[in-house]
Design a protein around this motif. Structure first.
Motif, PDB file in Angstrom:
ATOM      1  N   ASP A  16      42.928  58.706  40.299  1.00  0.00           N
ATOM      2  CA  ASP A  16      43.200  60.133  40.490  1.00  0.00           C
ATOM      3  C   ASP A  16      41.904  60.957  40.555  1.00  0.00           C
ATOM      4  N   ASP A  17      40.829  60.268  40.897  1.00  0.00           N
ATOM      5  CA  ASP A  17      39.533  60.906  41.144  1.00  0.00           C
ATOM      6  C   ASP A  17      38.849  61.506  39.926  1.00  0.00           C
ATOM      7  N   ARG A  18      39.398  61.249  38.737  1.00  0.00           N
ATOM      8  CA  ARG A  18      38.664  61.693  37.545  1.00  0.00           C
ATOM      9  C   ARG A  18      37.606  60.627  37.212  1.00  0.00           C
ATOM     10  N   PRO A  19      36.462  61.024  36.665  1.00  0.00           N
ATOM     11  CA  PRO A  19      35.434  60.021  36.310  1.00  0.00           C
ATOM     12  C   PRO A  19      35.944  59.072  35.227  1.00  0.00           C
ATOM     13  N   PHE A  20      35.338  57.892  35.183  1.00  0.00           N
ATOM     14  CA  PHE A  20      35.737  56.931  34.151  1.00  0.00           C
ATOM     15  C   PHE A  20      35.257  57.382  32.777  1.00  0.00           C
ATOM     16  N   THR A  21      36.165  57.340  31.825  1.00  0.00           N
ATOM     17  CA  THR A  21      35.805  57.709  30.445  1.00  0.00           C
ATOM     18  C   THR A  21      35.598  56.478  29.576  1.00  0.00           C
ATOM     19  N   ASP A  22      36.184  55.346  30.004  1.00  0.00           N
ATOM     20  CA  ASP A  22      36.143  54.124  29.188  1.00  0.00           C
ATOM     21  C   ASP A  22      35.895  52.909  30.078  1.00  0.00           C
ATOM     22  N   VAL A  23      35.126  51.988  29.539  1.00  0.00           N
ATOM     23  CA  VAL A  23      34.879  50.726  30.245  1.00  0.00           C
ATOM     24  C   VAL A  23      35.266  49.596  29.303  1.00  0.00           C
ATOM     25  N   VAL A  24      36.040  48.648  29.810  1.00  0.00           N
ATOM     26  CA  VAL A  24      36.420  47.494  28.979  1.00  0.00           C
ATOM     27  C   VAL A  24      35.817  46.239  29.593  1.00  0.00           C
ATOM     28  N   ASN A  25      34.963  45.566  28.832  1.00  0.00           N
ATOM     29  CA  ASN A  25      34.378  44.315  29.297  1.00  0.00           C
ATOM     30  C   ASN A  25      35.329  43.172  28.940  1.00  0.00           C
ATOM     31  N   LEU A  26      35.759  42.435  29.959  1.00  0.00           N
ATOM     32  CA  LEU A  26      36.630  41.283  29.726  1.00  0.00           C
ATOM     33  C   LEU A  26      35.790  40.027  29.979  1.00  0.00           C
ATOM     34  N   GLY A  27      35.327  39.422  28.935  1.00  0.00           N
ATOM     35  CA  GLY A  27      34.471  38.241  29.051  1.00  0.00           C
ATOM     36  C   GLY A  27      34.385  37.631  27.668  1.00  0.00           C
ATOM     37  N   ILE A  28      33.944  36.396  27.591  1.00  0.00           N
ATOM     38  CA  ILE A  28      33.924  35.733  26.280  1.00  0.00           C
ATOM     39  C   ILE A  28      32.647  34.904  26.145  1.00  0.00           C
ATOM     40  N   GLY A  29      32.271  34.590  24.925  1.00  0.00           N
ATOM     41  CA  GLY A  29      31.058  33.776  24.678  1.00  0.00           C
ATOM     42  C   GLY A  29      29.837  34.500  25.208  1.00  0.00           C
ATOM     43  N   GLY A  30      29.056  33.803  26.011  1.00  0.00           N
ATOM     44  CA  GLY A  30      27.835  34.389  26.551  1.00  0.00           C
ATOM     45  C   GLY A  30      28.101  35.554  27.479  1.00  0.00           C
ATOM     46  N   SER A  78      39.728  30.762  30.953  1.00  0.00           N
ATOM     47  CA  SER A  78      41.132  31.174  30.850  1.00  0.00           C
ATOM     48  C   SER A  78      41.307  32.462  30.049  1.00  0.00           C
ATOM     49  N   GLU A  79      40.572  32.606  28.935  1.00  0.00           N
ATOM     50  CA  GLU A  79      40.737  33.830  28.124  1.00  0.00           C
ATOM     51  C   GLU A  79      40.423  35.067  28.961  1.00  0.00           C
ATOM     52  N   THR A  80      39.339  34.980  29.722  1.00  0.00           N
ATOM     53  CA  THR A  80      38.897  36.130  30.512  1.00  0.00           C
ATOM     54  C   THR A  80      39.907  36.443  31.617  1.00  0.00           C
ATOM     55  N   LEU A  81      40.358  35.397  32.294  1.00  0.00           N
ATOM     56  CA  LEU A  81      41.296  35.638  33.399  1.00  0.00           C
ATOM     57  C   LEU A  81      42.643  36.143  32.881  1.00  0.00           C
ATOM     58  N   LEU A  82      43.044  35.656  31.706  1.00  0.00           N
ATOM     59  CA  LEU A  82      44.296  36.159  31.105  1.00  0.00           C
ATOM     60  C   LEU A  82      44.188  37.647  30.801  1.00  0.00           C
ATOM     61  N   ASN A  83      43.080  38.024  30.188  1.00  0.00           N
ATOM     62  CA  ASN A  83      42.877  39.433  29.855  1.00  0.00           C
ATOM     63  C   ASN A  83      42.825  40.275  31.119  1.00  0.00           C
ATOM     64  N   ALA A  84      42.170  39.732  32.155  1.00  0.00           N
ATOM     65  CA  ALA A  84      42.077  40.483  33.412  1.00  0.00           C
ATOM     66  C   ALA A  84      43.464  40.659  34.028  1.00  0.00           C
ATOM     67  N   ARG A  85      44.250  39.588  33.979  1.00  0.00           N
ATOM     68  CA  ARG A  85      45.603  39.660  34.558  1.00  0.00           C
ATOM     69  C   ARG A  85      46.448  40.686  33.789  1.00  0.00           C
ATOM     70  N   ALA A  86      46.336  40.630  32.467  1.00  0.00           N
ATOM     71  CA  ALA A  86      47.123  41.560  31.642  1.00  0.00           C
ATOM     72  C   ALA A  86      46.690  43.006  31.887  1.00  0.00           C
ATOM     73  N   ALA A  87      45.383  43.201  32.036  1.00  0.00           N
ATOM     74  CA  ALA A  87      44.887  44.562  32.297  1.00  0.00           C
ATOM     75  C   ALA A  87      45.377  45.046  33.652  1.00  0.00           C
ATOM     76  N   LEU A  88      45.399  44.140  34.615  1.00  0.00           N
ATOM     77  CA  LEU A  88      45.878  44.516  35.957  1.00  0.00           C
ATOM     78  C   LEU A  88      47.356  44.909  35.903  1.00  0.00           C
ATOM     79  N   HIS A  89      48.146  44.129  35.162  1.00  0.00           N
ATOM     80  CA  HIS A  89      49.579  44.470  35.022  1.00  0.00           C
ATOM     81  C   HIS A  89      49.732  45.876  34.435  1.00  0.00           C
ATOM     82  N   TRP A  90      48.888  46.151  33.444  1.00  0.00           N
ATOM     83  CA  TRP A  90      48.947  47.481  32.794  1.00  0.00           C
ATOM     84  C   TRP A  90      48.651  48.589  33.815  1.00  0.00           C
ATOM     85  N   LEU A  91      47.582  48.380  34.575  1.00  0.00           N
ATOM     86  CA  LEU A  91      47.232  49.401  35.577  1.00  0.00           C
ATOM     87  C   LEU A  91      48.363  49.561  36.584  1.00  0.00           C
TER      88      LEU A  91
END
Ligand code: F6P
Length: 553
Positions: A145-159, A217-230
């Motif tokens: 909706d063209d508003r700037p991003f207020t939050d960033v979520v890093n989906l990654g694990i380990g290194g 798998s952890e990262t892709l699961l989180n990404a998939r879940a975040a996408l469903h939310w969006l």
């Protein structure tokens, strides 16, 4: 570097001499008082532009230090350091160099023989990061909706999480006003993500999928879940691709997930995950503190790289620190290592260091594939020092297993609140001193007599209250927790790890051990969720536990 020309470690002259020496020095209390103590403090400490490393409280004398340095030369440490910086395939089991030092080498510095292309790629990605961070800060990258991003979520694990998460927290004082808030989600139970999405606004949330392989798998699961939310929250036809950034060596994976080309950042197979925070894996850090501070962070790492590459062995911080690790692990029997930062913003440092050291050094064969007959790596744990004092420090003082301790102290107070001035530093010094000096029976008896404790009770209590002392520690003092010094600390530990690996002749850049568990998870998931019955050849314990988890027992 394969080391067939070098004798087996335990057969080397220096190793054997160190073994003979250890008997005399185990439990030794170095002289730390008077002129002798002052001389010792001078001779057993190192300085590098305000970074101060004190190892006077280690049971090490000049002969031992010379032997450790001789061991380093016998194990061809200088040649190995050269090979690392020259971009030779030091990660032999994967046939690659480990060029993390290239990530932070400034324009104009000499690049490794094998690194010309890599260098150009690093420059390009850094420039792209700079543009991206600037656009996010100026509100030019925005959600549906063209508003700037207020939050960033890093989906990654380990290194792909620990370095960035540690640095984002460590540098919280440097977070920019225009920067979005930074969050991390990585667990395979979805709790972190669930807790986040309960309070975040999907229209102004940007996700970074950080995965070198883009198959974790952890990262892709989180990404998939975040996408469903969006998808569930966004209006019909909303442009969701804008909400995604990728950091990976797997271009195709990022593309398949739908990450737009201009928001895909590359890393390369020659950067190990746990050594990658200076690459685009550090994007959360750059977004939080801005590119100017991120450049200072890189400069700090580079300064330590230069020192490690150029300083003579006896005055080389990571070299001396790495050799002391070998001394304590292999000769003093300290197989557990505790790191105690006396700075709340370094609360994630122990977790980061745990991966760095344990994933790098948890190896049981040498470069030739021969089982080692010596300990490699320590069990690493830690906590902010003041919290450790009220939880597990008891074991450090009176427990029966030797633990090597690292104190990390900032010269500048961590907070600006005057009431706290000097307290954390005094505590750290007090703990180090108490570990070394302990409290003997005669002193305790005197105290108890003065307190009116009767003879019978004194005899009953003395053994319980005695603190043996003679427990060694290192103290690393840094000027202040800023991007430059954090960079130096990170590179210090990376290189200290490399030194240990070099002595032990193991590969610190692979991690084959973690693969089996991942494969077995994939095989077990259908049975755990009830889609299939457990495989016929599954062990009885796994079968029994699956039945319990499915509520069948
Ligand atoms: O960045 P990736 O490929 O998702 O891997 C994440 C982490 O998983 C590991 O492979 C261990 O499972 C680490 O070495 C790595 O940092």
């Amino acid at each position: 570097m394969s080391d067939s020309a070098v004798p087996r470690l335990t057969e080397s002259a220096a190793w054997q001499a160190l073994g003979a020496r250890a008997g005399d020095l185990r439990g030794w209390r170095p002289p730390l008082k008077g002129t002798q103590g002052e001389q010792r403090f001078r001779r057993f400490s190192l300085q590098l532009d305000g970074l101060f490393f004190d190892y006077a409280r280690q049971p090490v004398d000049e002969t031992t230090r010379d032997l450790l340095l001789e061991l380093a030369r016998e194990r061809r440490l200088p040649e190995r350091i050269r090979a690392l910086f020259a971009g030779e395939p030091v990660n032999a089991t994967e046939g690659r160099p480990a060029l993390h030092t290239l990530l932070r080498a400034p324009e104009g510095s000499a690049f490794p023989v094998h690194g010309a292309d890599a260098r150009a790629a690093v420059r390009t990605e850094l420039a792209r990061m700079t543009r991206f961070v600037d656009r996010v800060h100026r509100g030019l990258v925005h959600g549906w909706d063209d508003r700037p991003f207020t939050d960033v979520v890093n989906l990654g694990i380990g290194g792909s999480e620990l370095g960035a998460a540690m640095a984002v927290q460590a540098l919280s004082r440097f977070h920019q006003r225009e920067a979005p808030r930074m969050h991390f989600a990585s667990g395979s139970d979805g709790v972190q993500l669930e807790d986040l999405i309960r309070r975040l606004d999907p229209a102004t949330t940007l996700f970074i999928v950080a995965s070198k392989s883009f198959t974790t798998s952890e990262t892709l699961l989180n990404a998939r879940a975040a996408l469903h939310w969006l998808e569930a929250c966004a209006p019909e036809g909303a442009h969701l691709a804008r909400h995604w950034v990728g950091v990976s060596a797997n271009e195709e994976g990022m593309a398949r997930f739908g990450i737009p080309e201009e928001q895909r950042f590359r890393i390369w197979d020659w950067v190990g995950g746990r050594y990658s925070v200076a690459s685009a894996m550090g994007l959360p850090v750059a977004l939080a503190v801005g590119m100017r501070h991120f450049q200072d962070f890189l400069a700090g790492m580079h300064a330590m790289d230069r020192h490690f590459e150029e300083a003579p062995l006896p005055v080389n911080l990571p070299v001396i620190a790495g050799l002391l690790q070998v001394w304590s692990i292999n000769f003093l029997g300290a197989h557990t290592h505790c790191v105690l930062p006396y700075h709340q913003r370094l609360a994630r440092l122990p977790a980061w260091l745990q991966q760095l050291e344990m994933e790098s050094l948890g190896k049981r064969v040498d470069s030739g594939g021969r089982p080692v007959d010596y300990h490699t790596g320590a069990v690493v744990f830690g906590e902010t020092g003041f919290h450790a004092q009220h939880s597990f420090a008891q074991l450090l003082f009176q427990g029966s297993c030797p633990v090597a301790v690292d104190f990390l102290i900032s010269r500048e107070d961590a907070s600006g609140l005057a009431v706290f001035h000097g307290v954390a530093q005094a505590q750290a010094l007090g703990q180090g001193r108490a570990l070394m000096t302990g409290r003997d029976r005669a002193t305790l008896a005197g105290e108890m007599i003065r307190a009116g404790v009767d003879e019978e009770q004194r005899q009953a209590l003395l053994a319980h209250r005695e603190i043996p002392g003679g427990r060694p520690s290192n103290t690393l003092v840094f000027p202040r927790l800023d991007p430059y010094n954090l960079g130096r600390l990170i590179a210090f530990y990376e290189h200290r790890t490399f030194v240990q690996a070099s002595i032990w002749d193991i590969n610190p850049f692979d991690q084959w051990g973690v693969e089996l568990g991942k494969q077995l998870t994939r095989a077990l998931l259908p049975a755990v969720t009830g889609e299939t019955d457990p495989a016929a050849d599954l062990d009885a314990s796994s079968c029994g536990l699956i039945r319990i988890l499915r509520g069948a027992d």
